[in-house]
Design a protein around this motif. Sequence first.
Motif, PDB file in Angstrom:
ATOM      1  N   TYR A  65       1.016  -1.582   0.334  1.00  0.00           N
ATOM      2  CA  TYR A  65      -0.415   0.124   0.203  1.00  0.00           C
ATOM      3  C   TYR A  65       1.423   1.296  -0.323  1.00  0.00           C
ATOM      4  O   TYR A  65       0.107   2.630  -0.316  1.00  0.00           O
ATOM      5  CB  TYR A  65      -1.079   0.073   1.235  1.00  0.00           C
ATOM      6  CG  TYR A  65      -2.289  -1.413   1.630  1.00  0.00           C
ATOM      7  CD1 TYR A  65      -3.427  -1.356   0.373  1.00  0.00           C
ATOM      8  CD2 TYR A  65      -2.160  -2.391   2.397  1.00  0.00           C
ATOM      9  CE1 TYR A  65      -3.233  -2.288   0.349  1.00  0.00           C
ATOM     10  CE2 TYR A  65      -2.792  -3.360   2.554  1.00  0.00           C
ATOM     11  CZ  TYR A  65      -3.662  -3.223   1.828  1.00  0.00           C
ATOM     12  OH  TYR A  65      -4.471  -4.071   1.261  1.00  0.00           O
TER      13      TYR A  65
ATOM     14  N   VAL B 139       2.353   2.733   2.781  1.00  0.00           N
ATOM     15  CA  VAL B 139       2.311   3.181   4.005  1.00  0.00           C
ATOM     16  C   VAL B 139       2.988   2.416   4.791  1.00  0.00           C
ATOM     17  O   VAL B 139       2.945   1.790   4.843  1.00  0.00           O
ATOM     18  CB  VAL B 139       0.657   3.708   4.330  1.00  0.00           C
ATOM     19  CG1 VAL B 139       0.073   4.355   2.492  1.00  0.00           C
ATOM     20  CG2 VAL B 139       0.239   2.098   3.963  1.00  0.00           C
TER      21      VAL B 139
ATOM     22  N   THR C 224      -0.987   3.028   9.858  1.00  0.00           N
ATOM     23  CA  THR C 224      -1.534   3.092   9.086  1.00  0.00           C
ATOM     24  C   THR C 224      -3.176   3.044   8.939  1.00  0.00           C
ATOM     25  O   THR C 224      -3.158   2.576   9.301  1.00  0.00           O
ATOM     26  CB  THR C 224      -1.222   3.670   7.366  1.00  0.00           C
ATOM     27  OG1 THR C 224      -0.358   3.925   7.606  1.00  0.00           O
ATOM     28  CG2 THR C 224      -2.264   4.778   6.573  1.00  0.00           C
TER      29      THR C 224
ATOM     30  N   THR D  90      -7.811   4.824   5.646  1.00  0.00           N
ATOM     31  CA  THR D  90      -6.207   5.495   5.031  1.00  0.00           C
ATOM     32  C   THR D  90      -6.490   4.974   4.250  1.00  0.00           C
ATOM     33  O   THR D  90      -6.230   5.659   3.022  1.00  0.00           O
ATOM     34  CB  THR D  90      -5.969   6.450   5.695  1.00  0.00           C
ATOM     35  OG1 THR D  90      -5.659   6.998   6.856  1.00  0.00           O
ATOM     36  CG2 THR D  90      -4.815   6.892   4.718  1.00  0.00           C
ATOM     37  N   ILE D  91      -5.528   3.592   3.917  1.00  0.00           N
ATOM     38  CA  ILE D  91      -5.886   2.935   3.246  1.00  0.00           C
ATOM     39  C   ILE D  91      -6.957   2.851   2.579  1.00  0.00           C
ATOM     40  O   ILE D  91      -6.577   3.069   1.053  1.00  0.00           O
ATOM     41  CB  ILE D  91      -5.098   0.931   3.522  1.00  0.00           C
ATOM     42  CG1 ILE D  91      -3.385   1.546   4.587  1.00  0.00           C
ATOM     43  CG2 ILE D  91      -5.170   0.492   3.011  1.00  0.00           C
ATOM     44  CD1 ILE D  91      -3.641   0.348   5.792  1.00  0.00           C
TER      45      ILE D  91
ATOM     46  N   ARG E 165      -7.253   5.849  -0.204  1.00  0.00           N
ATOM     47  CA  ARG E 165      -5.757   5.830  -1.119  1.00  0.00           C
ATOM     48  C   ARG E 165      -6.044   4.113  -2.136  1.00  0.00           C
ATOM     49  O   ARG E 165      -5.806   4.938  -3.619  1.00  0.00           O
ATOM     50  CB  ARG E 165      -4.718   5.584  -0.462  1.00  0.00           C
ATOM     51  CG  ARG E 165      -4.138   6.325   0.588  1.00  0.00           C
ATOM     52  CD  ARG E 165      -2.945   5.976   1.222  1.00  0.00           C
ATOM     53  NE  ARG E 165      -2.117   6.021   0.159  1.00  0.00           N
ATOM     54  CZ  ARG E 165      -0.575   6.363  -0.340  1.00  0.00           C
ATOM     55  NH1 ARG E 165      -0.274   7.241   0.704  1.00  0.00           N
ATOM     56  NH2 ARG E 165       0.176   5.172  -0.744  1.00  0.00           N
ATOM     57  N   GLN E 166      -6.850   3.420  -1.955  1.00  0.00           N
ATOM     58  CA  GLN E 166      -6.958   2.367  -2.892  1.00  0.00           C
ATOM     59  C   GLN E 166      -7.867   2.938  -3.749  1.00  0.00           C
ATOM     60  O   GLN E 166      -7.761   2.221  -4.960  1.00  0.00           O
ATOM     61  CB  GLN E 166      -7.361   0.975  -1.860  1.00  0.00           C
ATOM     62  CG  GLN E 166      -5.902   0.562  -1.528  1.00  0.00           C
ATOM     63  CD  GLN E 166      -5.055  -0.055  -2.371  1.00  0.00           C
ATOM     64  OE1 GLN E 166      -4.972  -1.123  -2.974  1.00  0.00           O
ATOM     65  NE2 GLN E 166      -3.587   0.923  -2.792  1.00  0.00           N
TER      66      GLN E 166
ATOM     67  N   ALA F 196      -9.036   5.831  -4.528  1.00  0.00           N
ATOM     68  CA  ALA F 196      -8.441   6.815  -5.255  1.00  0.00           C
ATOM     69  C   ALA F 196      -7.804   6.143  -6.638  1.00  0.00           C
ATOM     70  O   ALA F 196      -7.690   5.639  -7.907  1.00  0.00           O
ATOM     71  CB  ALA F 196      -7.935   7.598  -5.165  1.00  0.00           C
ATOM     72  N   TYR F 197      -6.729   5.085  -6.155  1.00  0.00           N
ATOM     73  CA  TYR F 197      -6.063   4.534  -7.018  1.00  0.00           C
ATOM     74  C   TYR F 197      -6.709   3.286  -8.326  1.00  0.00           C
ATOM     75  O   TYR F 197      -6.687   3.455  -9.397  1.00  0.00           O
ATOM     76  CB  TYR F 197      -4.951   3.318  -6.063  1.00  0.00           C
ATOM     77  CG  TYR F 197      -4.093   2.125  -6.711  1.00  0.00           C
ATOM     78  CD1 TYR F 197      -3.727   3.129  -7.823  1.00  0.00           C
ATOM     79  CD2 TYR F 197      -4.327   1.187  -7.063  1.00  0.00           C
ATOM     80  CE1 TYR F 197      -2.354   1.865  -8.738  1.00  0.00           C
ATOM     81  CE2 TYR F 197      -3.767   0.665  -7.379  1.00  0.00           C
ATOM     82  CZ  TYR F 197      -2.614   0.531  -8.234  1.00  0.00           C
ATOM     83  OH  TYR F 197      -1.748   0.175  -9.039  1.00  0.00           O
TER      84      TYR F 197
END
Length: 198
Positions: free
Chosen positions: A168, A170, A174, A178-179, A182-183, A185-186
């Motif tokens: 990830y 990070v 974390t 939050t993870i 981000r995932q 968005a990815y």
Amino acid sequence: MLLEHRGKSPVVPESAYVAPSAVLCGAVVLGEHTRVLHGAVLTAEDGEVRTGANVVVMENALVRGREKHPAVLGDAVLIGPHAHINGATVEDEVFVATGVSMFPGAVAGARSELRINSVLHVNSRLRPGTVVPIGWIAVGDPAESFSPDRHAEIWEIQRDLDFEGTVYGVPSDTPMRTIMARQAAYYAAHTNDRLLEN
């Protein structure tokens, strides 16, 4: 199904076969005489997926390439049904059985065998010719194999292999919110995928 992803398209030689229900997404490059069977997914997220010659990826397997960890399959490799090859390298003549999981940075050395439902953990390396027994976990560099009931021993090695940082990007503390933000968005990059003509 062939999909352009992040501006890159799969490359399939004439000698290869991709089943109509399989998916090749993005920078996926198949070797000569490769066979991708029904329901299999080869997806180059932001890193390449590349196979050698005479590779068979069986039904419902997932092969995922990542930016820092492309998925690379050597020559004469079998990826069994429901196997999960995520940012890992599989060297020549390796047998990956049904339900095997290989994590980013993992390397299965030439002529090794990962038997049914076994795991090769993040940043772990199997020596050539190694056999991981059914349901066992291989961890470390070089990898040691453990039965799943030996979690404490597995964790002694695994905790220093930086799973969260490798997978990830990070630190290990974390929060999951939050993870996953981000995932999400990815993986939103897939909204711009384009279906290609076969």
